[in-house]
Motif scaffolding. Structure first.
Motif, PDB file in Angstrom:
ATOM      1  N   ARG A   3       0.829  -1.201   0.000  1.00  0.00           N
ATOM      2  CA  ARG A   3       0.000   0.000   0.000  1.00  0.00           C
ATOM      3  C   ARG A   3       0.870   1.262   0.000  1.00  0.00           C
ATOM      4  N   SER A   4       1.909   1.287   0.821  1.00  0.00           N
ATOM      5  CA  SER A   4       2.754   2.482   0.885  1.00  0.00           C
ATOM      6  C   SER A   4       4.151   2.109   1.333  1.00  0.00           C
ATOM      7  N   LEU A   5       5.087   2.996   1.030  1.00  0.00           N
ATOM      8  CA  LEU A   5       6.489   2.786   1.379  1.00  0.00           C
ATOM      9  C   LEU A   5       7.036   4.081   1.970  1.00  0.00           C
ATOM     10  N   HIS A   6       7.680   3.942   3.131  1.00  0.00           N
ATOM     11  CA  HIS A   6       8.303   5.090   3.794  1.00  0.00           C
ATOM     12  C   HIS A   6       9.797   4.796   3.948  1.00  0.00           C
ATOM     13  N   LEU A  12      20.870   7.527  -1.189  1.00  0.00           N
ATOM     14  CA  LEU A  12      20.606   8.855  -1.736  1.00  0.00           C
ATOM     15  C   LEU A  12      19.186   9.336  -1.460  1.00  0.00           C
ATOM     16  N   ILE A  13      18.384   8.493  -0.787  1.00  0.00           N
ATOM     17  CA  ILE A  13      17.006   8.895  -0.472  1.00  0.00           C
ATOM     18  C   ILE A  13      16.994   9.552   0.900  1.00  0.00           C
ATOM     19  N   ASP A  14      16.691  10.860   0.917  1.00  0.00           N
ATOM     20  CA  ASP A  14      16.652  11.579   2.184  1.00  0.00           C
ATOM     21  C   ASP A  14      15.359  11.268   2.930  1.00  0.00           C
ATOM     22  N   SER A  15      14.243  11.441   2.248  1.00  0.00           N
ATOM     23  CA  SER A  15      12.945  11.141   2.843  1.00  0.00           C
ATOM     24  C   SER A  15      11.964  10.824   1.718  1.00  0.00           C
ATOM     25  N   LEU A  16      11.237   9.741   1.894  1.00  0.00           N
ATOM     26  CA  LEU A  16      10.301   9.322   0.849  1.00  0.00           C
ATOM     27  C   LEU A  16       9.066   8.729   1.494  1.00  0.00           C
ATOM     28  N   ASP A  17       7.901   9.224   1.115  1.00  0.00           N
ATOM     29  CA  ASP A  17       6.617   8.660   1.518  1.00  0.00           C
ATOM     30  C   ASP A  17       5.762   8.558   0.273  1.00  0.00           C
ATOM     31  N   GLU A  67       3.734  -0.703   4.313  1.00  0.00           N
ATOM     32  CA  GLU A  67       2.383  -1.082   4.739  1.00  0.00           C
ATOM     33  C   GLU A  67       1.792  -2.008   3.681  1.00  0.00           C
ATOM     34  N   PHE A  68       1.263  -3.144   4.134  1.00  0.00           N
ATOM     35  CA  PHE A  68       0.748  -4.154   3.210  1.00  0.00           C
ATOM     36  C   PHE A  68      -0.690  -4.506   3.572  1.00  0.00           C
ATOM     37  N   ASP A  69      -1.523  -4.574   2.552  1.00  0.00           N
ATOM     38  CA  ASP A  69      -2.874  -5.108   2.726  1.00  0.00           C
ATOM     39  C   ASP A  69      -2.815  -6.620   2.585  1.00  0.00           C
ATOM     40  N   THR A  70      -3.342  -7.339   3.561  1.00  0.00           N
ATOM     41  CA  THR A  70      -3.364  -8.795   3.529  1.00  0.00           C
ATOM     42  C   THR A  70      -4.769  -9.267   3.857  1.00  0.00           C
ATOM     43  N   PRO A  71      -5.085 -10.539   3.605  1.00  0.00           N
ATOM     44  CA  PRO A  71      -6.419 -11.057   3.981  1.00  0.00           C
ATOM     45  C   PRO A  71      -6.688 -10.921   5.472  1.00  0.00           C
ATOM     46  N   GLU A  72      -5.621 -10.870   6.273  1.00  0.00           N
ATOM     47  CA  GLU A  72      -5.787 -10.744   7.721  1.00  0.00           C
ATOM     48  C   GLU A  72      -5.888  -9.291   8.168  1.00  0.00           C
ATOM     49  N   GLY A  73      -5.711  -8.357   7.231  1.00  0.00           N
ATOM     50  CA  GLY A  73      -5.755  -6.943   7.581  1.00  0.00           C
ATOM     51  C   GLY A  73      -4.453  -6.242   7.249  1.00  0.00           C
TER      52      GLY A  73
END
Length: 540
Positions: A3-6, A12-17, A67-73
């Motif tokens: 779902r998302s990556l932080h 070289l990645i200072d901050s990534l959302d 963050e991952f969506d799974t069948p368990e939530g």
């Protein structure tokens, strides 16, 4: 799905959302822009080895969180790398061991890079694919459970046999000690009584003489005993008490003394009558004492009660070997039963694999023909193997580029062929229920033209059932994505640093990026027109 990556302070990645959608996600960027950095960050979530060198200059640590969506939530996995080289792993904000992170992430996403074509050499990977295709999940779980129980039962049986061998080696000694103590007929408290009797028997003559002297002194003149004298004295005091009352109390005291003395006389007289001088009894008592003293010294005991406990311990050791023999027999029976059950599951797995292998090979061959390896053939050979957690069979994937002599698929020399084989296998994986997010790192390397277009179509089709990321240089593939992200580098004059970032491309920005993939650094009007055509065609 991812779902998302932080990411914070990684290389070289200072901050990534960044958030990602379902379906096919395309990632492009110029060589060196930082695509490999993005994969490295995901690799940390997969449990790959952490190095302090990955920490950027912006702090003492770096953080990667997905963050991952799974069948368990919703599941959140996080990895923190410190400048010392040490790392910590978290699942849903709870600290875990790295193996737990690896186990979870393996079911959440699967990264396929060019070097990962080495999986074609991995027989476990090949067997896993066929088992997924054959629907062997439950049978495999049962096979692994039985194999684990077989291992545990074997270990328990081995331990019991070892104990039995040790006990049998000591059995003669234990039996001899037990029989010696058992034949002694030990009684708690016996020793004190024997020692007293031994003293009495050994000094019987002197005891009789002393008792006779005491009895004689109770009647010193032979006419009137001390008791009779005291009785008369009491009568005299009773008469005097008529005139002097205090004498009555003294008379009562004399009566008490008389009764006590007569009682003592009776006991001494009884003891004198019982005192014997028996040499046989003395010998028997001394023999018994000698035996008990010897046993006490031998076993380091201080009392008969302790000696009785030693006897019971030897008794348990003797009977314990019989119990161990029974235990070994039970374990052997259970092991045999487990092996039979495991064999039945192995046979069922082998049958299912053989039945599925033909259809599996046909589907892969169909994909390869679609990818313009028209004369190629793909075969799955199911072979016998030593029984184990995965059954008693293995598989061999075989490939022929021209449909003649098939060889082990890992021996294919062409990078383009390997890419197409792996994509075909992954396309089958995408159909399996509960498959993780697939991440392709330039799986289309070594192909171009219409083949690239067809690979893009296959990857796009996979994106209809699962989330797929495709890092690519091919415009035919890039145009087919549901979402397109661009990885790029930027130089910050204020800090004097170069940063890598990623952003979602939409509208004209996406057209320009596809055009760049078509024509290179100098984007021509023709490339832009071609890019629009590719994107329009993909949208249909």
């Amino acid at each position: 799905m991812l779902r998302s990556l932080h990411i914070r302070n990684y290389a070289l990645i200072d901050s990534l959302d960044i958030k990602f959608p379902e379906g096919l996600v395309i990632i492009t960027g110029q060589t060196g822009a930082g695509k490999s950095i993005l994969l490295g960050a995901l690799g940390l979530l997969a449990g790959q080895k952490a190095e302090a060198e990955v920490i950027g200059p912006g702090g003492d640590d770096c953080v990667v969180e997905g963050e991952f969506d799974t069948p368990e939530g919703l599941r959140i996995i996080r990895r923190v790398i410190y400048s010392s080289g040490r790392s910590r792993s978290f699942i849903d904000d709870c600290p875990v061991q790295i193996q737990e992170l690896t186990d979870l992430s393996s079911g959440l996403f699967d990264i396929h890079s060019q070097h990962k074509s080495l999986l074609l050499n991995d027989k476990h990977f090949q067997l896993s694919l066929l088992d997924h295709y054959a629907g062997n999940k439950e049978a495999l779980a049962e096979c692994r459970r039985l194999w684990k129980e077989i291992g545990e039962c074997r270990k328990e049986l081995e331990d019991a046999r070892g104990q039995l061998r040790t006990q049998k080696a000591e059995l003669d000694y234990n039996e001899a000690q037990y029989k010696e103590l058992e034949s002694a007929r030990l009684k708690d408290g016996e020793l004190a009584g024997l020692e007293e009797e031994q003293q009495a028997l050994a000094n019987a003559e002197e005891i009789r003489e002393r008792l006779a002297t005491a009895l004689q002194l109770f009647n010193p003149d032979g006419r009137q005993s001390i008791g009779e004298s005291l009785r008369e004295a009491r009568k005299a005091l009773d008469h005097a008490g008529k005139f002097l009352p205090s004498m009555t109390a003294l008379g009562e005291r004399i009566e008490s003394a008389r009764i006590e003395l007569e009682d003592i006389f009776a006991e001494v007289e009884d003891a004198a009558g019982r005192t014997e001088s028996s040499g046989e009894r003395l010998e028997a008592v001394e023999d018994r004492l000698s035996l008990l003293y010897k046993l006490l010294r031998k076993h380091g005991c201080e009392s008969i009660a302790e000696l009785i406990e030693v006897r019971e311990r030897f008794g348990r050791a003797v009977s314990g070997s019989e119990e161990l023999e029974e235990r070994c027999a039970e374990l052997e029976k259970r092991l045999s039963s487990l092996k039979e059950a495991h064999l039945r599951v192995c046979e069922a797995l082998d049958k299912a694999r053989r039945q599925a292998s033909v259809a599996f090979a046909a589907e892969v061959t169909g994909h390869l023909h679609y990818l313009e390896l028209e004369r190629s053939s793909f075969e799955v050979e199911v072979l016998p193997a030593d029984p184990g957690a995965s059954g008693s069979s293995s598989v061999a994937f075989k490939f022929s580029a021209d449909g003649t002599r098939s060889v082990d698929v890992a021996k294919c020399a062409s990078g383009g062929e390997i890419s197409r084989i792996m994509l075909s296998l992954k396309a089958l994986m995408a159909k399996f229920e509960g498959m993780p997010t697939l991440i392709f790192d330039e799986i289309d390397s070594g192909v171009s033209g219409s083949v690239a277009d067809k690979m893009g179509s296959m990857i796009c089709e996979m994106g209809r059932t699962i989330q797929v990321f495709s890092i690519t240089h091919l415009p035919q593939v890039a145009a087919k994505g549901d979402a397109h992200y661009l990885v790029s580098k930027q130089f910050d004059e204020a800090s004097g640093r170069t940063y890598s970032g990623i952003r979602l491309l939409e509208g004209e920005a996406r057209v320009q990026e596809v055009a760049r993939l078509l024509s290179g650094a100098s984007i021509t009007p023709e490339a832009v027109a071609n890019a629009r055509s590719l994107l329009k065609e993909a949208a249909l």
